[in-house]
Design an enzyme around this catalytic site. Structure first.
Site, PDB file in Angstrom:
ATOM      1  CB  CYS A 122       1.890  -2.958   3.324  1.00 43.98           C
ATOM      2  SG  CYS A 122       2.090  -1.197   3.602  1.00 43.98           S
ATOM      3  CG  HIS A 255       3.427  -4.922   6.905  1.00 39.91           C
ATOM      4  ND1 HIS A 255       4.379  -4.259   6.478  1.00 39.91           N
ATOM      5  CD2 HIS A 255       2.436  -3.907   7.010  1.00 39.91           C
ATOM      6  CE1 HIS A 255       4.208  -2.933   6.083  1.00 39.91           C
ATOM      7  NE2 HIS A 255       2.976  -2.641   6.438  1.00 39.91           N
ATOM      8  CG  ASN A 285       4.982   0.576   7.064  1.00 41.99           C
ATOM      9  OD1 ASN A 285       5.331  -0.007   6.080  1.00 41.99           O
ATOM     10  ND2 ASN A 285       3.643   0.639   7.320  1.00 41.99           N
TER      11      ASN A 285
END
Length: 328
Positions: A122, A255, A285
């Site tokens: 990520c 993020h 996500n």
């Protein structure tokens, strides 16, 4: 002559298939797994996510985002001399050939531009941005295409409601170019492999057979605790490098993992949520794609304007984390 790097175009792409929490809950119920819109949203801030069709690869999502970024930058594909692709879900097993090379071919780039993948989960997009910034500043490259693209739906265990409800697929891209004016003001990267086990895909392959699990595993509480701590620290490190304080940051583009992590980070940095770009509610996500997806959304809807100072930051498996500050 001193070289700087600057973002001159952004783009993003989401697969057409959008799945709401209610729809996902209905699908999981068929497997005997109980969840609900309220359960998912209250813990994550997620209302929906996008899934790629079975025959769609990370490179397919990437080229759509890249085309839009190139159009925004007013460049042609062959103007690019370096492609950096951040992904944890590459087209090919083992990651080779690199998905960046696949993207180069699909975009029709024939000038021999360098191409490579970056794997920092990520945090991958921030890592890729930092590499691009360095390559431009050395004078070795002029126009760099930086992409984050994922098909995380391929590695989700849809019998584990604690993880399968959180992730989605998508891609985002930026074009960074050589500039006489500073664009990227600071980058800072970190990793700590001692935390590798709290967010990982623990399987491996031997003689063509998967040993262990090929599904994503996450210790949610451990990830939350560590993420909140390191995101505050790396944000402050980046601001110190750039010679800025939080009051001079126009937008935070974090993020998009969990709304509670974003809220906690903003609070620690004394940034109002009105200055935080949030897309996790509609995207879920999307790992390395989440920052460029959110950045492009805010650029295209007019929130982020030329001259604004933007901080991007991410945290992911490895454990990795990083931040960058850019003048748009």
């Amino acid at each position: 002559m001193t070289f700087y790097s600057k973002i001159i175009g952004t783009g993003s792409y989401l697969p057409p298939k959008k799945v709401s929490n209610n729809e996902l809950a209905e699908q999981l119920a068929l497997k005997g797994i109980e969840t609900s819109d309220e359960w998912i949203f209250s813990r994550s801030g997620i209302s929906a996510r996008h899934y790629a069709e079975p025959d769609v690869l990370s490179s397919d999502l990437a080229i759509e985002a890249a085309k839009r970024a190139l159009e925004a930058a007013d460049l042609q594909a062959n103007d690019i001399d370096l492609i950096i692709m951040a992904t944890s879900t590459p087209d090919h097993f083992g990651g080779f050939p690199s998905t960046a090379c696949v993207v180069q071919n699909k975009l029709g780039i024939t000038n021999g531009a360098a191409a490579m993948d970056v794997q920092a989960v990520c945090s991958g997009f921030v890592y890729a941005m930092s590499i691009a910034d360095s390559m431009i500043k050395t004078g070795s490259h002029k126009n760099v295409l930086v992409i984050g693209a994922e098909v995380f739906s391929r590695i989700l265990n849809f019998e584990d409601r604690t993880t399968c409800v959180l992730f989605g697929d998508g891609a985002g891209a930026i074009v960074m170019t050589r500039s006489t004016e500073p664009g990227v003001l600071a980058t800072k990267l970190h990793a700590d492999g001692s935390h590798a086990s709290i967010l990982c895909v623990p399987g491996s392959v031997n003689a063509g057979v998967v040993a262990g699990s090929a599904f994503l595993y996450m210790d949610g509480q451990a990830v939350f605790k560590l993420a909140v701590s390191v995101l505050e620290k790396v944000a402050n490190e980046a601001m110190e490098i750039a010679g800025l304080d939080a009051s001079q940051i126009d937008w935070l583009v974090p993020h998009q993992a969990n709304i509670r992590i974003m809220q906690s980070t903003a609070k620690k940095l004394r940034l109002p949520m009105e200055k935080v770009v949030v897309t996790v509610d509609q995207h879920g996500n999307t790992s390395a794609a989440s920052i460029p997806l959110a950045l492009d959304a805010a650029v295209r809807d007019g929130r982020i304007k030329p001259g604004h100072t933007v901080m991007v930051e991410g945290v992911g498996g490895g454990f990795t984390w990083g931040a960058a500050i850019v003048k748009m």
